[in-house]
Design an enzyme around this catalytic site. Structure first.
Site, PDB file in Angstrom:
ATOM      1  N   TYR A 106     -29.276  30.657  13.096  1.00 55.46           N
ATOM      2  CA  TYR A 106     -30.328  29.931  12.386  1.00 55.46           C
ATOM      3  C   TYR A 106     -31.443  29.484  13.329  1.00 55.46           C
ATOM      4  CZ  TYR A 106     -28.159  29.263   7.779  1.00 55.46           C
ATOM      5  OH  TYR A 106     -27.654  29.430   6.521  1.00 55.46           O
ATOM      6  N   ASP A 129     -22.130  28.473   6.236  1.00 61.13           N
ATOM      7  CA  ASP A 129     -23.019  28.505   5.074  1.00 61.13           C
ATOM      8  C   ASP A 129     -22.376  29.347   3.969  1.00 61.13           C
ATOM      9  OD1 ASP A 129     -25.436  28.225   3.552  1.00 61.13           O
ATOM     10  OD2 ASP A 129     -25.982  30.255   4.166  1.00 61.13           O
ATOM     11  N   ASP A 183     -20.181  28.040   0.278  1.00 64.41           N
ATOM     12  CA  ASP A 183     -20.539  28.432  -1.090  1.00 64.41           C
ATOM     13  C   ASP A 183     -19.329  29.045  -1.788  1.00 64.41           C
ATOM     14  OD1 ASP A 183     -23.235  27.688  -0.825  1.00 64.41           O
ATOM     15  OD2 ASP A 183     -23.924  29.475  -1.898  1.00 64.41           O
ATOM     16  N   LYS A 219     -15.813  35.908  14.442  1.00 65.31           N
ATOM     17  CA  LYS A 219     -15.815  37.376  14.350  1.00 65.31           C
ATOM     18  C   LYS A 219     -15.646  37.899  15.781  1.00 65.31           C
ATOM     19  CE  LYS A 219     -16.222  41.217  12.005  1.00 65.31           C
ATOM     20  NZ  LYS A 219     -15.219  41.665  11.003  1.00 65.31           N
ATOM     21  N   ASP A 227     -14.215  37.786   7.852  1.00 67.18           N
ATOM     22  CA  ASP A 227     -14.015  38.628   6.661  1.00 67.18           C
ATOM     23  C   ASP A 227     -12.656  38.334   6.026  1.00 67.18           C
ATOM     24  OD1 ASP A 227     -12.891  39.688   8.972  1.00 67.18           O
ATOM     25  OD2 ASP A 227     -13.313  41.783   8.461  1.00 67.18           O
TER      26      ASP A 227
HETATM   27  C1  IPM Z   1     -27.184  25.037   2.818  1.00 65.34           C
HETATM   28  C2  IPM Z   1     -28.384  25.834   2.390  1.00 65.34           C
HETATM   29  C3  IPM Z   1     -29.369  25.918   3.557  1.00 65.34           C
HETATM   30  C4  IPM Z   1     -28.660  26.588   4.722  1.00 65.34           C
HETATM   31  C5  IPM Z   1     -30.696  26.627   3.235  1.00 65.34           C
HETATM   32  C6  IPM Z   1     -31.402  25.989   2.060  1.00 65.34           C
HETATM   33  C7  IPM Z   1     -31.603  26.716   4.415  1.00 65.34           C
HETATM   34  O1  IPM Z   1     -27.979  27.096   1.968  1.00 65.34           O
HETATM   35  O2  IPM Z   1     -27.356  23.856   3.182  1.00 65.34           O
HETATM   36  O3  IPM Z   1     -26.073  25.565   2.774  1.00 65.34           O
HETATM   37  O4  IPM Z   1     -28.611  27.827   4.787  1.00 65.34           O
HETATM   38  O5  IPM Z   1     -28.153  25.871   5.583  1.00 65.34           O
HETATM   39 MG    MG Z   2     -25.870  27.369   1.817  1.00 62.09          MG
END
Ligand code: IPM
Ligand code: MG
Length: 360
Positions: free
Chosen positions: A141, A248, A252, A192, A224
């Site tokens: 990032y 990240d 999710d 990884k 993975d």
């Molecule tokens: C998160 C979001 C952010 C990230 C984006 C909005 C930049 O997806 O906080 O998980 O990738 O960190």
């Molecule tokens: Mg995110």
């Protein structure tokens, strides 16, 4: 002196969900005599509209001064065409990195009332309680060089860099071990290392840090495989520690185990425990302004703030209990709704949590 909190609603559903979380925060402050003083400012697209940049210097200065920050979400189609360096997301990355918020805690807890909202079978997710510790200020990032260049044959090539220093790995590994110590005493480090140099160093340093935590059962997993194990048998995990990008993605994925990403709060902490608190989900432009977004992730982020920045365990637990009561009452926003429940909007959900907290 009273404790200062900065509220940065951001874009999309950000202002709607933050408004509900602020109601809960104000009530908690009153009920538990916490004497919080709130400040409001803009970030992301809202800041681009007002200042031409996604994080104004004045906002950053205020964020440095306060004791904690509550953030909604940033980004939206309106600002998608803007040059990459001043897009809304850059404001979020800048505040994370400028405040040194390297330790991102993302708990994925299944509320028993929502077991049927998960896309996985009830017995796979029932009782789920995982904590993902994501490194937040390093890796791909922020790595340089990054950019786009022209190759000799005239085609463009884009590139990013994934650097991790030993000290960056060591400090996030310690957060992972310390969290495991107050939980189930199991830590899984995700990398990884079969392919990436940064992951090889990651694994080496995590092994070194492990020497200081003989009571913790440490395992390593390739990312993975971790993605697969999270949907195959998620309850094998207690604490997961991983880098910025893997964290990240996996957070999710983990959110869907709990029914909806609309339920997942997060805390981002610096070396001294100062923190910024935000839901894990984004600004959801597709439903923005409709009053249907789930405010619970942001409300639960307030609870994390009380716990981690202010050590107000009782107030934090009260908010969690209020959320649980509201779920008991069968109230659901669209993302967690299932047959037999009452569908409510953002404000109704926020009001219900406020009422439940008041009556505790
Ligand atoms: C998160 C979001 C952010 C990230 C984006 C909005 C930049 O997806 O906080 O998980 O990738 O960190
Ligand atoms: Mg995110």
């Amino acid at each position: 002196m009273s404790k200062q909190i900065l509220i940065l609603p951001g874009d999309g559903i950000g202002p709607e969900i933050t408004a509900e979380a602020v109601k809960v925060l104000e009530l908690a402050s009153e009920k538990f005599s916490l004497g919080f003083e709130l400040h409001h400012d803009v970030i992301g697209g809202a800041a681009i509209d007002r200042h031409g940049v996604p994080l104004a210097d004045s906002t950053l200065a205020l964020a440095r001064k306060v004791d904690a920050v509550l953030l909604g979400a940033v980004g939206g189609p309106k600002w998608d065409k803007i040059e990459r360096d001043i897009r809304p997301e850059r404001g979020l990355l800048k505040i994370r990195s400028q405040l040194g918020l390297f330790g991102n805690l993302r708990p994925a807890i299944l509320y028993p009332q929502l077991a049927d909202a998960s896309s996985l079978k009830r017995d796979i997710v029932a009782g789920l309680d995982i904590l993902i510790v994501r490194e937040l200020t390093g890796g791909i990032y922020f790595g340089s060089p990054r950019g786009t260049r022209e190759l000799e044959n005239g085609e463009r090539q884009a590139y990013d860099t994934l650097p991790y220093s030993e000290s960056e790995i060591r400090r996030i590994a310690k957060v992972g071990f310390e969290m495991a110590q107050v939980r189930g005493k199991k830590l899984c480090s995700v990398d990884k290392a079969n392919v990436l140099a940064s992951s090889q160093l990651w694994r080496e340093v995590v092994e070194q840090v492990a020497q200081g935590y003989p009571d913790i059962e440490l395992s390593h997993m390739y990312v993975d495989n971790a993605a697969m194990q999270l949907v195959r048998a998620p309850k094998q995990f207690d604490v997961i520690v991983t880098d910025n990008m893997f964290g990240d993605i996996l957070s999710d994925e983990a959110s869907m185990l709990t029914g909806s990403i609309g339920m997942l709060p997060s805390a981002s902490l610096d070396a001294n425990g100062k923190g910024m608190y935000e839901p894990c989900h984004g600004s959801a432009p597709d439903i923005a302004g409709q009053g249907v977004a789930n405010p619970l992730a942001t409300i639960l982020s307030v609870s994390m703030m009380l716990r981690y920045s202010f050590a107000q365990t009782e107030a934090a637990a009260a908010i969690e209990q209020a959320v649980s009561r509201v779920l008991d009452q069968g109230l659901r926003t669209g993302d967690i709704w299932s047959e037999g429940c009452k569908k409510v909007g953002t404000r109704e959900m926020g009001d219900a949590v406020v009422a439940a907290l008041r009556n505790l």
